[in-house]
Structure formats: structure tokens, C-alpha cells
Write a protein that holds these residues in place. Structure first.
Motif, PDB file in Angstrom:
ATOM      1  N   LEU A  15      67.378  11.102 -11.557  1.00 35.98           N
ATOM      2  CA  LEU A  15      66.797  10.997 -10.102  1.00 35.98           C
ATOM      3  C   LEU A  15      65.393  10.727 -10.162  1.00 35.98           C
ATOM      4  O   LEU A  15      64.716  11.337 -10.713  1.00 35.98           O
ATOM      5  CB  LEU A  15      67.202  12.208  -9.163  1.00 35.98           C
ATOM      6  CG  LEU A  15      68.546  12.415  -8.763  1.00 35.98           C
ATOM      7  CD1 LEU A  15      68.925  13.828  -8.059  1.00 35.98           C
ATOM      8  CD2 LEU A  15      68.826  11.324  -7.592  1.00 35.98           C
ATOM      9  N   VAL A  19      62.757  10.746  -4.708  1.00 32.94           N
ATOM     10  CA  VAL A  19      63.750  11.091  -3.982  1.00 32.94           C
ATOM     11  C   VAL A  19      63.590  12.719  -3.749  1.00 32.94           C
ATOM     12  O   VAL A  19      64.090  13.387  -2.595  1.00 32.94           O
ATOM     13  CB  VAL A  19      65.242  10.710  -4.819  1.00 32.94           C
ATOM     14  CG1 VAL A  19      66.416  11.129  -3.975  1.00 32.94           C
ATOM     15  CG2 VAL A  19      65.287   9.355  -5.142  1.00 32.94           C
ATOM     16  N   LEU A 102      70.292  11.920  -1.781  1.00 32.00           N
ATOM     17  CA  LEU A 102      70.316  12.103  -3.266  1.00 32.00           C
ATOM     18  C   LEU A 102      70.984  10.900  -3.910  1.00 32.00           C
ATOM     19  O   LEU A 102      70.711  10.295  -4.664  1.00 32.00           O
ATOM     20  CB  LEU A 102      70.853  13.459  -3.574  1.00 32.00           C
ATOM     21  CG  LEU A 102      69.992  14.678  -3.616  1.00 32.00           C
ATOM     22  CD1 LEU A 102      70.721  15.791  -3.766  1.00 32.00           C
ATOM     23  CD2 LEU A 102      68.848  14.596  -4.159  1.00 32.00           C
ATOM     24  N   LYS A 106      69.017   7.654  -5.262  1.00 34.50           N
ATOM     25  CA  LYS A 106      69.104   7.380  -6.900  1.00 34.50           C
ATOM     26  C   LYS A 106      69.397   5.725  -7.081  1.00 34.50           C
ATOM     27  O   LYS A 106      68.665   5.351  -8.012  1.00 34.50           O
ATOM     28  CB  LYS A 106      70.308   8.195  -7.445  1.00 34.50           C
ATOM     29  CG  LYS A 106      70.540   8.045  -8.938  1.00 34.50           C
ATOM     30  CD  LYS A 106      71.630   8.545  -9.639  1.00 34.50           C
ATOM     31  CE  LYS A 106      71.719   8.607 -10.946  1.00 34.50           C
ATOM     32  NZ  LYS A 106      71.774   7.124 -11.417  1.00 34.50           N
ATOM     33  N   GLU A 110      66.192   3.045  -8.296  1.00 32.51           N
ATOM     34  CA  GLU A 110      66.147   2.618  -9.572  1.00 32.51           C
ATOM     35  C   GLU A 110      65.998   0.899  -9.224  1.00 32.51           C
ATOM     36  O   GLU A 110      65.577   0.343 -10.407  1.00 32.51           O
ATOM     37  CB  GLU A 110      67.719   2.632 -10.142  1.00 32.51           C
ATOM     38  CG  GLU A 110      67.963   4.115 -10.521  1.00 32.51           C
ATOM     39  CD  GLU A 110      69.269   4.240 -11.060  1.00 32.51           C
ATOM     40  OE1 GLU A 110      70.105   3.151 -10.965  1.00 32.51           O
ATOM     41  OE2 GLU A 110      69.696   5.383 -11.613  1.00 32.51           O
TER      42      GLU A 110
END
Length: 229
Positions: A15, A19, A102, A106, A110
Motif C-alpha cells: 500500500l 493511502v 484502501l 492501492k 500504483e
């Protein structure tokens, strides 16, 4: 010390830190409200901490319209449009938002830079609140759903770009928001449909639109990707 690549990695490690920066305040506030509600902290006064926090943090549409119309923007009241995503009505309300942020954070984290992800969350929350107020809603807005739906918008944007690169229509990219709408309606059957669904959809649209600008490389890179398909 080197890390053994064969050892199982914690699912929390990947993570992005940004975040956690978004959800930790939500988690901490909810922990405080749960402990105070049980009388474990704050004594007798602690039982009312959630209501006191909500009074200070909720976004009030009529108040915002008044500020726009009069040109007066008291900092404490203007701050509501930024801080309302961090307070929630109940444990379940907060839990759903944290899980969504969450999971989607994630994926989006990215692909987008940290500041871009922050811009997506807060930009979607702010624009959603403005649309909510502009449409004449009276019920105060609270909770991080609009920001979470903004991340769904960014998620859909990424899928849309990938589908367009393959020469497909891109409609499949909107399957997640379709599912969320169905879930919203299902909850409404049992608990009544609150007008904050307007803010959720506005947050989704804002997240999708902001992604055109906040994608790494900006619109120029997006055009390059689409032309290269």
C-alpha cells in the motif's frame, strides 16, 4: 539487513504511504468515537464526542451557498468542504469507506503519483460537495464516500484507457460504478435512499475527469496512448 525474497510478504506492505495518510485520520477518529461512546475515555462528556465532531465537520450545503452568494468565506466554515470526508455517522459507515479507499487507493496509487492521488481524493470530495450544494440539497454531507467514488472514477479511467488502446469500446470500464449503483439501491430498499448518492456520483465523475489531467504525463501522454492503439 536483506530480505529473503522467498518469505511471504505482508499484504499491507504494497500500500502506498499516501493511502494510509488518507485513511489513518478516519480510523483514529472512529477509534476515539467508539471508545468514548463506551465510556472508556472522556467520561460522561465523551459520549457526545461524535455528535460534537459532526457538528463541526459536516458540509452544510445551504451555508456554502450563502458564502458563495455573499462572498464571505469564514475559514472555519470553509474548512468543512475539506474535512467532511474524515468524520462518519457510525462504525459501519467508516469501515466501508476505509475498505474502499484502501482497495482502490492501492490500485490507483500504483499508477498515479502521491500528490495526484491526494488531488483525486480531495478534488472529488470538494467538487462533489459543490455539485451537491448547487443542486439545492438540504441534508448535510458527511463521510468519505465521495472521495472513494472519486477513486472509483480514476480506476474506471485507467480501465477505459486500456480498453481504448485495444480498440474496444471502453464500456466495460464502467462495470464497477454500475455495481456500486446497484449496491446503493439495495441499501436504499432497506434503509431509505439518502440524497448523498448525488455526491457519490458527482465524486465518481470528478475522479474520472480529474484523471485526464492528473495521469502521469498529463493529457499529452493520454493522447499518445490512444493514438498508439
Amino acid at each position: 539487513m536483506s530480505t529473503n525474497p522467498h518469505l511471504p510478504q505482508s499484504p499491507l506492505n504494497p500500500l502506498p504511504p499516501v493511502v494510509w495518510a488518507l485513511v489513518v485520520p478516519m480510523i483514529l477518529l472512529e477509534v476515539i468515537f467508539q471508545l468514548s461512546g463506551q465510556g472508556l475515555i472522556g467520561g460522561a462528556d465523551g459520549i457526545g464526542w461524535r455528535m460534537q465532531a459532526l457538528e463541526r465537520m459536516v458540509f452544510i450545503p445551504e451555508q456554502f451557498l450563502w458564502m458563495v452568494q455573499t462572498g464571505q468565506f469564514p475559514p472555519r466554515e470553509l474548512a468543512r468542504i475539506v474535512i467532511y470526508p474524515f468524520a462518519h455517522l457510525s462504525f459501519m459507515h467508516a469501515a466501508f469507506v476505509v475498505v474502499f479507499v484502501l482497495a482502490l487507493g492501492k490500485f490507483v496509487g500504483e499508477l498515479f503519483r502521491p500528490l495526484a492521488l491526494v488531488g483525486l481524493f480531495f478534488g472529488s470530495s470538494i467538487l462533489a460537495a459543490m455539485v451537491y450544494a448547487a443542486l439545492g440539497q438540504k441534508v448535510p454531507l458527511v463521510g468519505g464516500y465521495a472521495g472513494a467514488f472519486g477513486l472509483i472514477g480514476a480506476f474506471s479511467f485507467v480501465l477505459w484507457v486500456r480498453l481504448r488502446q485495444r480498440g474496444e469500446s471502453g464500456l466495460q470500464a464502467f462495470s464497477l460504478i454500475g455495481v456500486m449503483i446497484v449496491v446503493r439501491l439495495a441499501f436504499g430498499i432497506f434503509g431509505g435512499v439518502a440524497p448523498d448518492w448525488i455526491a457519490d456520483l458527482a465524486g465518481f465523475a470528478a475522479g474520472f475527469g480529474l484523471s485526464f489531467v492528473l495521469i502521469p504525463g498529463g493529457p499529452k501522454r493520454l493522447l499518445t496512448l490512444l493514438r498508439a492503439r
